[in-house]
Design a protein around this motif. Structure first.
Motif, PDB file in Angstrom:
ATOM      1  N   ALA A  84      41.411  95.773  31.781  1.00  0.00           N
ATOM      2  CA  ALA A  84      40.564  94.617  32.081  1.00  0.00           C
ATOM      3  C   ALA A  84      39.514  94.428  30.990  1.00  0.00           C
ATOM      4  O   ALA A  84      39.225  93.299  30.546  1.00  0.00           O
ATOM      5  CB  ALA A  84      39.899  94.787  33.450  1.00  0.00           C
ATOM      6  N   GLY A  85      38.930  95.523  30.535  1.00  0.00           N
ATOM      7  CA  GLY A  85      37.952  95.414  29.451  1.00  0.00           C
ATOM      8  C   GLY A  85      38.580  94.890  28.180  1.00  0.00           C
ATOM      9  O   GLY A  85      37.987  94.079  27.454  1.00  0.00           O
ATOM     10  N   ALA A  86      39.787  95.370  27.886  1.00  0.00           N
ATOM     11  CA  ALA A  86      40.466  94.878  26.693  1.00  0.00           C
ATOM     12  C   ALA A  86      40.758  93.392  26.804  1.00  0.00           C
ATOM     13  O   ALA A  86      40.639  92.625  25.833  1.00  0.00           O
ATOM     14  CB  ALA A  86      41.752  95.656  26.470  1.00  0.00           C
ATOM     15  N   ALA A  87      41.113  92.976  28.038  1.00  0.00           N
ATOM     16  CA  ALA A  87      41.380  91.547  28.234  1.00  0.00           C
ATOM     17  C   ALA A  87      40.116  90.725  28.055  1.00  0.00           C
ATOM     18  O   ALA A  87      40.129  89.638  27.456  1.00  0.00           O
ATOM     19  CB  ALA A  87      41.981  91.309  29.619  1.00  0.00           C
ATOM     20  N   VAL A  88      38.987  91.268  28.583  1.00  0.00           N
ATOM     21  CA  VAL A  88      37.709  90.546  28.417  1.00  0.00           C
ATOM     22  C   VAL A  88      37.323  90.481  26.959  1.00  0.00           C
ATOM     23  O   VAL A  88      36.867  89.441  26.453  1.00  0.00           O
ATOM     24  CB  VAL A  88      36.614  91.236  29.256  1.00  0.00           C
ATOM     25  CG1 VAL A  88      35.240  90.634  28.906  1.00  0.00           C
ATOM     26  CG2 VAL A  88      36.891  91.093  30.734  1.00  0.00           C
ATOM     27  N   VAL A  89      37.490  91.593  26.254  1.00  0.00           N
ATOM     28  CA  VAL A  89      37.166  91.597  24.820  1.00  0.00           C
ATOM     29  C   VAL A  89      38.048  90.620  24.068  1.00  0.00           C
ATOM     30  O   VAL A  89      37.591  89.871  23.195  1.00  0.00           O
ATOM     31  CB  VAL A  89      37.306  93.014  24.254  1.00  0.00           C
ATOM     32  CG1 VAL A  89      37.176  92.997  22.740  1.00  0.00           C
ATOM     33  CG2 VAL A  89      36.263  93.942  24.853  1.00  0.00           C
TER      34      VAL A  89
END
Length: 287
Positions: free
Chosen positions: A8-13
């Motif tokens: 999820a963090g990678a997607a947000v980034v």
């Protein structure tokens, strides 16, 4: 769970990176960027280089600040001296205020083109044919002032206007050609007459000098012979002036004086005889 958070963090980034990249803009050195935020003009104009806008909120419009060369279509008109002509021109202009060029006028290029055409028609109607042909610098300045006045409010500055070509009817071209030919012939005749006048004056002065110095005539004759002989002609016709004969006659030595003729001897005068007496008178006396 950790893997889900990491994904999820990678997607947000990644979404943030995409969002940032969507707002990245590059303005070239000869351009200026005008930003509209939700349709409202922002006061600041973006200069050349890298700049950022808010994606999906801001809209960046780039305006070219270079000098634009625009041809003006040929316009048909009638001059002040009633001559039908066809004139085309070229206009040089540039944008000096990017915000006004986008806000004050819908299409500043089209507006400048239309203004140039109407101004060119107006200049044709106010000018004579001679001015269109020979006094173009003054007409160019008039065109520049007529176009520059409304263009200032559009954020556009007119740099220069030049009349390219003036097309004339064929009949007018022939008339002008005849006029030019007659003028050249008149000047040729005047120059020829002036040359004859100067030559006659110089010949008169030369005649006076030769009359005072008869030897000058002979020297001039010899110079003429040398000049003609240098051309290697097979036949040489040389006039012999009478003045040269007179000069030679005066220069010849005087002949010896002729001997005086002997005086004629006087014949002795005859003795005068008395008149014979009339026989009748003698007979009468005897009677």
């Amino acid at each position: 769970m950790v893997e889900e958070l990491m994904s999820a963090g990678a997607a947000v980034v990644a979404a943030g990176a995409v969002y940032v990249m969507a707002g990245a803009r590059v303005v070239k050195q000869y351009e200026r960027g005008v930003v509209f935020r939700l349709g409202r003009l922002k006061d600041s104009v973006r200069g050349p280089g890298f700049t950022m806008v808010v994606p999906f909120v801001d809209r960046l419009r780039k305006v070219n600040m270079q000098i634009v060369t625009m041809p003006v279509p040929a316009q048909d008109g009638i001059t002040r001296d009633n001559v039908t002509v066809r004139v085309d021109a070229v206009i040089y202009f540039k944008v000096v205020d990017a915000s006004d060029a986008l806000v004050q006028v819908e299409d500043y290029r089209f507006a400048v083109s239309q203004m140039a055409q109407t101004s060119l028609r107006s200049i044709i109607g106010k000018s004579d044919l001679d001015d269109l042909l020979s006094n173009r610098e003054k007409l160019n300045q008039g065109l520049e002032l007529m176009i520059d006045s409304p263009a200032i409010g559009w954020g556009v500055q007119i740099d220069r206007v030049e009349i390219k070509d003036v097309s004339l009817p064929e009949t007018m071209k022939r008339s002008m050609a005849r006029q030019a030919e007659a003028d050249r012939e008149r000047r040729a005749r005047v120059i020829n007459a002036d040359g004859e006048l100067q030559a006659s004056k110089k010949l008169a002065e030369a005649a006076e000098v030769m009359s005072d110095q008869p030897a000058a005539l002979q020297l001039r004759l010899l110079q003429t012979v040398v000049a003609v002989a240098a051309e290697k002609n097979s036949t040489l016709v040389l006039p012999f002036p009478v003045e040269l004969l007179r000069f030679l006659e005066r220069a010849a030595p005087a002949p010896a004086a002729a001997a005086a003729p002997a005086p004629i001897a006087e014949q002795p005068a005859k003795a005068q005889l008395p008149p014979e007496s009339d026989p009748e008178q003698s007979n009468t006396g005897q009677d």
